[in-house]
Design an enzyme around this catalytic site. Structure first.
Site, PDB file in Angstrom:
ATOM      1  CD  GLN A  65       1.349  -4.850   3.468  1.00 16.30           C
ATOM      2  OE1 GLN A  65       1.455  -4.043   2.554  1.00 16.30           O
ATOM      3  NE2 GLN A  65       1.579  -4.541   4.725  1.00 16.30           N
ATOM      4  CG  ASP A  89       4.963  -1.812   4.991  1.00 17.32           C
ATOM      5  OD1 ASP A  89       4.135  -0.941   5.314  1.00 17.32           O
ATOM      6  OD2 ASP A  89       4.775  -2.598   4.038  1.00 17.32           O
ATOM      7  CD  GLU A 109       7.299   5.809   3.832  1.00 15.66           C
ATOM      8  OE1 GLU A 109       6.340   5.038   3.562  1.00 15.66           O
ATOM      9  OE2 GLU A 109       7.261   6.684   4.723  1.00 15.66           O
ATOM     10  CG  ASP A 140       4.941  15.797   0.714  1.00  9.88           C
ATOM     11  OD1 ASP A 140       4.665  16.751   1.458  1.00  9.88           O
ATOM     12  OD2 ASP A 140       4.079  15.079   0.173  1.00  9.88           O
ATOM     13  CB  ALA A 141       3.382  11.142  -2.122  1.00  8.96           C
ATOM     14  CG  ASP A 159       0.595   0.843   2.091  1.00  7.46           C
ATOM     15  OD1 ASP A 159       1.674   0.211   2.199  1.00  7.46           O
ATOM     16  OD2 ASP A 159      -0.255   0.907   2.991  1.00  7.46           O
ATOM     17  CE1 TYR A 228      -3.669  -2.103  10.013  1.00  9.02           C
ATOM     18  CE2 TYR A 228      -4.877  -2.497   8.003  1.00  9.02           C
ATOM     19  CZ  TYR A 228      -3.693  -2.261   8.661  1.00  9.02           C
ATOM     20  OH  TYR A 228      -2.523  -2.202   7.934  1.00  9.02           O
TER      21      TYR A 228
END
Ligand SMILES: NCCCN[C@H]1CC[C@H](N)CC1
Length: 292
Positions: A65, A89, A109, A140-141, A159, A228
């Site tokens: 982040q 988040d 988001e 939807d972006a 992100d 990750y």
């Protein structure tokens, strides 16, 4: 009783799996877009999983982040208008709010359930939504960016989750075209760019697209995120061509964030040395990926 383990296998990283010991499952449901799981791990705090892929853990989320937010925002002089794509988040919002020059933070988001679940189980991240500068769009972006006025943002942060499922379109050229149009001259995009150990083809494809789309600079940076795949995550920082006064300088941060504004939560990962070091790339990557 012996505590359970969850194994994170995925076609995105064939032949390997990461596992975490589970203390207890806190939430499990399906939204319109993906399966959402939250569990208490033995050693990484609470964990958010979407469609079987670890999105964040309380222990190491700071690395991702902080870097995805401050690499771009410390590369341009006093950013004012910022857009976050994904990031439901709230962690990136929390980081952007450290920048006193920022006047408006928009976030798009797609999944309302991710927001609701994070507000319930990850208050350390969803605190980002409490900043009065934040304006939330649920949708939807790809569509959202089509209707954004040209040159509106100083910075856009993508992100996203992996490009399998809802985030598929976020690595395709048409999306990058709308991003470039939505950025002001000398504006900067920072998007999640997978693992140098696992995804050099995908990284190369993204860089090829960005090279056609962004006429400013393009840089690849990376950070250590133990949970990750392969323990690292990359970032692509691209800028639109801008007047010299707005020179984007990703490698040597022009905004010193450390002492800037008092924020209830201390930085845990980002600092100016980590910022500069993030752009140092291993030899195999320089060979495999043609960075302009
Ligand atoms: N907003 C939390 C992080 C989302 N990005 C992650 C990048 C790496 C992926 N394998 C999982 C999601």
């Amino acid at each position: 009783a012996a505590s359970k383990r969850i194994y994170f296998n995925n076609p995105m990283w064939p032949g390997e799996a990461h596992s975490l010991k589970v203390e207890n499952i806190l939430f499990k449901d399906k939204s319109k877009y993906q399966e959402i799981l939250v569990f208490e791990s033995s050693t990484y705090g609470k964990v958010l999983v979407l469609d079987g892929i670890v999105q964040l853990t309380e222990k190491d989320e700071c690395a991702y982040q902080e870097m995805i937010a401050h690499l771009p925002l410390c590369s341009i002089p006093s950013p004012k208008n910022v857009l976050v794509v994904g990031g439901g988040d709230g962690g990136v919002l929390r980081e952007i709010s450290r920048h006193s020059s920022v006047e408006q933070i928009e976030i798009c988001e797609i999944d309302q359930m991710v927001i609701d679940v994070c507000k319930k189980f990850f208050p350390e991240l969803s605190v980002g939504f409490d900043d009065p500068r934040v304006q939330l769009h649920v949708g939807d972006a790809v569509e959202f960016l089509r209707q954004v006025p040209e040159g509106k943002y100083d910075a856009i942060i993508v992100d996203s989750s992996d490009p399998v499922g809802p985030a598929q379109e976020l690595v395709e050229k048409p999306f990058f075209d709308t991003i470039a149009r939505a950025l002001r001259p000398g504006g900067v995009l920072c998007n999640m760019a997978e693992s140098m150990w696992l995804h050099t083809h995908l990284i190369q494809d993204m860089i090829t697209i960005c090279h056609e789309t962004f006429k400013g600079s393009i840089h690849y940076a990376w950070a250590s995120v133990p949970t990750y795949p392969s323990g690292v995550i990359g970032f692509l920082i691209c800028s639109t061509a801008g007047p010299p006064v707005d020179f984007v300088n990703p490698i040597n941060p022009i905004e010193k964030l450390e002492g800037a504004i008092k924020h209830k939560r201390e930085l845990r990962f980002y600092n100016s040395e980590m910022h500069k070091a993030a752009f140092a790339l291993p030899t195999f990557l320089k060979r495999e990926v043609r960075l302009p």
